[in-house]
Design an enzyme around this catalytic site. Structure first.
Site, PDB file in Angstrom:
ATOM      1  N   HIS A   1      22.505  40.891  19.136  1.00 36.48           N
ATOM      2  CA  HIS A   1      22.492  40.084  20.362  1.00 36.48           C
ATOM      3  C   HIS A   1      23.327  40.782  21.436  1.00 36.48           C
ATOM      4  O   HIS A   1      24.116  40.154  22.145  1.00 36.48           O
ATOM      5  CB  HIS A   1      23.020  38.676  20.106  1.00 36.48           C
ATOM      6  CG  HIS A   1      22.257  37.934  19.062  1.00 36.48           C
ATOM      7  ND1 HIS A   1      21.144  37.176  19.339  1.00 36.48           N
ATOM      8  CD2 HIS A   1      22.434  37.853  17.721  1.00 36.48           C
ATOM      9  CE1 HIS A   1      20.680  36.655  18.222  1.00 36.48           C
ATOM     10  NE2 HIS A   1      21.439  37.055  17.227  1.00 36.48           N
TER      11      HIS A   1
ATOM     12  N   TYR B   1      30.105  39.199  12.049  1.00 39.48           N
ATOM     13  CA  TYR B   1      30.429  39.114  13.459  1.00 39.48           C
ATOM     14  C   TYR B   1      31.926  39.242  13.729  1.00 39.48           C
ATOM     15  O   TYR B   1      32.333  39.642  14.816  1.00 39.48           O
ATOM     16  CB  TYR B   1      29.815  37.856  14.070  1.00 39.48           C
ATOM     17  CG  TYR B   1      28.433  38.178  14.586  1.00 39.48           C
ATOM     18  CD1 TYR B   1      27.397  38.463  13.697  1.00 39.48           C
ATOM     19  CD2 TYR B   1      28.173  38.263  15.940  1.00 39.48           C
ATOM     20  CE1 TYR B   1      26.146  38.810  14.157  1.00 39.48           C
ATOM     21  CE2 TYR B   1      26.918  38.603  16.406  1.00 39.48           C
ATOM     22  CZ  TYR B   1      25.901  38.885  15.522  1.00 39.48           C
ATOM     23  OH  TYR B   1      24.657  39.242  15.982  1.00 39.48           O
TER      24      TYR B   1
END
Length: 357
Positions: free
Chosen positions: A66, A338
């Protein structure tokens, strides 16, 4: 839709594989105790993030997945109905500030919007009691695979061939044959064109979570946000698609005429529904019992370079009292990977700042 077209759509989406970060969860996976096939070294969050970099390349200062996005902010107007499922303060009647981020899948921040098939929406709720709720949602209701190991193998299959610069179709076919559960996502992509805007798509939690109400009753829940703006598919002849950044530009233009809104819908699981497998959708009749918890409003957008979302790690396991992770192994994987991505990009930003670049 033909099988080659389905495979193409699947390849475009599959890089969405993970979304936001962990401080809690599956210590076995985070500690590197999950083994790869054939006695290979343990799968760690660092190795998983390395596999994303091998597919998209390294782009210092950007998220490893992303990578391309836009910051947004606004508020959630709770109507109090969500309290029937969770005692979290965010579900009481009242207004809660939110910071969010729209994005596209993949690790290349320069990818053209017209080449993406899925939209993603991350949110950070900041209720008055000081607790937080962070969530990362996708515009597809199911995930490609159900385990961290499968995600890793997925990335290995998508690694570009040195000669062609593209994934080896034979490796992708082998991966798909090994993990037949990917058919759910491939079928969904084949019948759902990408939305023409960030603000006319529905977004789904994909994973299930444990909701506990004020009486201590626990239920498994998935949620979605449903737009007030009617869905419209991206038309390949749309003139806007020639702009590689049309999704962000269109959002800014739209917000000049007023905010955009979604309804936050909470869907409880029924008996026998899978609560630890993100590749399996719940029966359609579950939506008959979903609860409208209030209105999500986005009224501002900012660049991701210096906007309010830049330094937020949208970890889906940062949860308030009244919401807890399920045993879905992807929650720990999303969180841990992440966290690694966040640490890498912030170190890169700090290094660039101190070097004068």
């Amino acid at each position: 839709m033909s099988r080659p077209q389905q495979s193409h759509l699947f390849l475009r989406y599959i890089a969405v594989a993970l979304a936001p970060a962990l401080l809690l969860g599956s210590f076995a996976w985070v500690g590197g105790w999950v083994r790869l096939p054939g006695g290979a070294d343990a799968l760690t969050p660092d190795r998983l993030v390395d596999s994303f970099e091998a597919v998209a390349g390294r782009h210092p200062g950007f998220r490893r997945n992303h990578a391309k996005g836009i910051c947004v902010s606004g508020y959630f107007d709770g109507n109090g109905n969500g309290a029937a499922l969770s005692r979290a303060d965010v579900f009481t009647r009242g207004r809660t500030p939110v910071t969010g981020r729209f994005s596209a899948p993949g690790g290349n921040p320069a990818e053209a919007d017209a080449d993406t098939t899925v939209r993603s929406f991350a949110l950070r709720f900041l209720p008055a009691d000081g607790q937080e709720w962070r969530t990362g949602m996708n515009s597809a209701p199911v995930f490609a695979v159900r385990t961290p190991q499968a995600v890793y193998e997925q990335m290995q299959a998508l690694r570009p061939d040195a000669r062609t610069g593209r994934p080896d179709p034979a490796k992708v076919d082998t991966f798909v044959a090994r993990y037949p559960e990917t058919s759910a996502l491939r079928d969904w992509l084949a019948s759902h064109s990408p939305s023409s805007a960030f603000y006319n798509a529905s977004y789904f939690s994909i994973n299930a979570f444990r909701f506990t109400d004020a009486h201590g009753v626990t239920r498994f829940v998935r949620w979605s946000v449903v737009p007030d703006t009617p869905y419209a598919p991206l038309d390949e002849h749309d003139a806007r698609a020639s702009d590689p950044d049309f999704l962000a530009h269109d959002l800014r233009t739209r917000l000049k005429s007023g905010p955009v809104r979604w309804r936050l819908m909470l869907t409880p699981a029924g008996p026998g529904d899978p609560v630890d497998d993100a590749t399996r959708a719940w029966p359609a009749e579950r939506e008959l019992h979903r609860i409208d918890a209030g209105t999500l409003v986005i009224d501002h957008a900012q660049s991701q370079i210096d906007g309010t979302c830049r330094d937020i790690n949208f970890d889906p396991t940062v949860l308030p009292d009244g919401i807890a992770p399920s045993d879905d192994p992807l929650l720990a994987a999303r969180s841990a990977a992440y966290a690694v991505s966040f640490n890498r990009r912030t170190r890169e930003e700090a290094k660039a700042a101190t070097s004068g670049h």
